[in-house]
Design a protein around this motif. Structure first.
Motif, PDB file in Angstrom:
ATOM      1  N   GLN A   1       1.022  -1.148   0.249  1.00 55.91           N
ATOM      2  CA  GLN A   1      -0.161   0.003   0.076  1.00 55.91           C
ATOM      3  C   GLN A   1       1.029   1.234  -0.097  1.00 55.91           C
ATOM      4  O   GLN A   1       1.923   1.384   0.722  1.00 55.91           O
ATOM      5  CB  GLN A   1      -0.971   0.006   1.355  1.00 55.91           C
ATOM      6  CG  GLN A   1      -2.096   1.151   1.146  1.00 55.91           C
ATOM      7  CD  GLN A   1      -3.198   0.786   2.185  1.00 55.91           C
ATOM      8  OE1 GLN A   1      -3.431  -0.096   2.766  1.00 55.91           O
ATOM      9  NE2 GLN A   1      -4.026   1.880   2.064  1.00 55.91           N
TER      10      GLN A   1
ATOM     11  N   ASP B   1      -4.104   7.535   1.684  1.00 47.04           N
ATOM     12  CA  ASP B   1      -3.832   6.341   1.080  1.00 47.04           C
ATOM     13  C   ASP B   1      -3.573   6.443  -0.514  1.00 47.04           C
ATOM     14  O   ASP B   1      -4.290   7.454  -1.198  1.00 47.04           O
ATOM     15  CB  ASP B   1      -5.037   5.680   1.117  1.00 47.04           C
ATOM     16  CG  ASP B   1      -5.206   4.243   0.147  1.00 47.04           C
ATOM     17  OD1 ASP B   1      -4.376   3.984  -0.248  1.00 47.04           O
ATOM     18  OD2 ASP B   1      -6.331   3.532   0.340  1.00 47.04           O
TER      19      ASP B   1
ATOM     20  N   GLY C   1      -3.107   3.936  -2.886  1.00 48.08           N
ATOM     21  CA  GLY C   1      -3.494   2.779  -3.562  1.00 48.08           C
ATOM     22  C   GLY C   1      -2.820   1.615  -3.200  1.00 48.08           C
ATOM     23  O   GLY C   1      -1.555   1.651  -2.639  1.00 48.08           O
TER      24      GLY C   1
ATOM     25  N   ASP D   1      -2.807   6.906  -6.893  1.00 45.12           N
ATOM     26  CA  ASP D   1      -4.096   7.173  -6.598  1.00 45.12           C
ATOM     27  C   ASP D   1      -4.496   7.609  -5.426  1.00 45.12           C
ATOM     28  O   ASP D   1      -5.072   6.795  -4.472  1.00 45.12           O
ATOM     29  CB  ASP D   1      -4.787   5.888  -7.210  1.00 45.12           C
ATOM     30  CG  ASP D   1      -6.467   5.864  -7.128  1.00 45.12           C
ATOM     31  OD1 ASP D   1      -6.988   7.004  -7.557  1.00 45.12           O
ATOM     32  OD2 ASP D   1      -7.256   4.892  -7.058  1.00 45.12           O
TER      33      ASP D   1
ATOM     34  N   LYS E   1      -6.424   8.946  -2.264  1.00 50.83           N
ATOM     35  CA  LYS E   1      -8.038   8.834  -1.911  1.00 50.83           C
ATOM     36  C   LYS E   1      -8.549  10.245  -1.672  1.00 50.83           C
ATOM     37  O   LYS E   1      -9.878  10.560  -1.390  1.00 50.83           O
ATOM     38  CB  LYS E   1      -8.139   7.973  -0.996  1.00 50.83           C
ATOM     39  CG  LYS E   1      -7.747   6.412  -1.368  1.00 50.83           C
ATOM     40  CD  LYS E   1      -8.280   5.907  -2.529  1.00 50.83           C
ATOM     41  CE  LYS E   1      -7.815   4.565  -2.972  1.00 50.83           C
ATOM     42  NZ  LYS E   1      -7.056   4.440  -4.068  1.00 50.83           N
ATOM     43  N   LEU E   2      -7.584  11.202  -1.354  1.00 52.38           N
ATOM     44  CA  LEU E   2      -7.991  12.642  -0.844  1.00 52.38           C
ATOM     45  C   LEU E   2      -6.905  13.655  -1.734  1.00 52.38           C
ATOM     46  O   LEU E   2      -5.926  13.162  -2.030  1.00 52.38           O
ATOM     47  CB  LEU E   2      -7.804  12.763   0.646  1.00 52.38           C
ATOM     48  CG  LEU E   2      -8.557  11.932   1.731  1.00 52.38           C
ATOM     49  CD1 LEU E   2      -8.295  11.999   2.856  1.00 52.38           C
ATOM     50  CD2 LEU E   2     -10.089  12.552   1.487  1.00 52.38           C
TER      51      LEU E   2
END
Length: 87
Positions: free
Chosen positions: A19, A34, A36, A52, A54-55
């Motif tokens: 991750q 995060d 990805g 990628d 997430k925020l």
């Protein structure tokens, strides 16, 4: 969105994945974003990973890769860090 290339990552069992975490200078270091989940795709431990988040990221200052359970973590305990890249 960008990409990171990793090489020499250790093989993982089927219950775990890598991750990517993004440390943003505008956020607390306790809560990286995060970036990805990914698996190693190359036979020599090399893989290209799309970043990628997430925020939204305002000012990335570091990237960290951890080993997590297959579904990933909302917040990593950072016990299994395998790579760190600063900016």
């Amino acid at each position: 969105v960008g990409y990171m290339t990793f090489s020499g990552l250790p093989p993982l069992d089927p219950d775990h994945r890598f991750q990517l975490w993004i440390f943003d200078a505008s956020r607390s270091e306790r809560t990286p974003v995060d970036g990805g989940l990914f698996d190693v795709t190359g036979p020599d431990g090399t893989t290209v990973v799309p970043i990628d988040p997430k925020l939204p990221i305002r000012e990335a200052k570091a990237f960290v890769v951890t080993v997590e359970e297959r579904a990933g973590a909302v917040v990593s305990d950072r016990q299994h860090i395998v790579a760190i890249a600063g900016l």
